[in-house]
Design a protein around this motif. Sequence first.
Motif, PDB file in Angstrom:
ATOM      1  N   UNK A 112      39.965  39.147  45.508  1.00 22.71           N
ATOM      2  CA  UNK A 112      38.835  38.708  44.683  1.00 22.71           C
ATOM      3  C   UNK A 112      37.763  39.777  44.501  1.00 22.71           C
ATOM      4  N   UNK A 113      37.335  40.520  45.543  1.00 24.18           N
ATOM      5  CA  UNK A 113      36.329  41.571  45.297  1.00 24.18           C
ATOM      6  C   UNK A 113      36.830  42.663  44.349  1.00 24.18           C
ATOM      7  N   UNK A 114      38.095  43.033  44.470  1.00 22.73           N
ATOM      8  CA  UNK A 114      38.650  44.050  43.566  1.00 22.73           C
ATOM      9  C   UNK A 114      38.693  43.545  42.130  1.00 22.73           C
ATOM     10  N   UNK A 115      39.047  42.275  41.966  1.00 19.39           N
ATOM     11  CA  UNK A 115      39.083  41.700  40.623  1.00 19.39           C
ATOM     12  C   UNK A 115      37.688  41.639  40.017  1.00 19.39           C
ATOM     13  N   UNK A 116      36.690  41.261  40.822  1.00 21.74           N
ATOM     14  CA  UNK A 116      35.318  41.200  40.326  1.00 21.74           C
ATOM     15  C   UNK A 116      34.804  42.591  39.974  1.00 21.74           C
TER      16      UNK A 116
ATOM     17  N   UNK B   8      36.626  45.225  39.012  1.00 16.89           N
ATOM     18  CA  UNK B   8      37.261  45.705  37.780  1.00 16.89           C
ATOM     19  C   UNK B   8      36.748  44.955  36.558  1.00 16.89           C
ATOM     20  N   UNK B   9      36.422  43.684  36.718  1.00 11.58           N
ATOM     21  CA  UNK B   9      35.842  42.925  35.611  1.00 11.58           C
ATOM     22  C   UNK B   9      34.470  43.474  35.237  1.00 11.58           C
ATOM     23  N   UNK B  10      33.662  43.821  36.242  1.00  9.57           N
ATOM     24  CA  UNK B  10      32.349  44.410  35.976  1.00  9.57           C
ATOM     25  C   UNK B  10      32.462  45.765  35.310  1.00  9.57           C
ATOM     26  N   UNK B  11      33.423  46.566  35.754  1.00 11.49           N
ATOM     27  CA  UNK B  11      33.629  47.883  35.150  1.00 11.49           C
ATOM     28  C   UNK B  11      34.060  47.743  33.696  1.00 11.49           C
TER      29      UNK B  11
END
Length: 94
Positions: A25-29, A31-34
């Motif tokens: 979940x932190x990695x997905x968040x 990459x979504x922010x980037x």
Amino acid sequence: MGRLGPTEIILILVIVVLLFGAKKLPDMARSLGKSARILKSEAKAMKADDSKDAAAGPPSDPEQPAAQRTIQASPGDVTSSRPVAEPTDRTTQR
């Protein structure tokens, strides 16, 4: 009807954690922010290009290609801003 209460929100969060796993979940968040930052900067650049083109008037040479732009890395993103050395093929060299 149509409103989410605290019970429904907690249930949705539990399902998301179960589907994707707490470690991803932190990695997905991130990459979504980037992706959102890149989209925002591209939209801003397109607006700037459009306003610059409208102010400049018609181009003098329609056959001339448009200038290329370089997308800059976001602040703190050191992975995409480093120069990359091209690999050499040592199997054919003697």
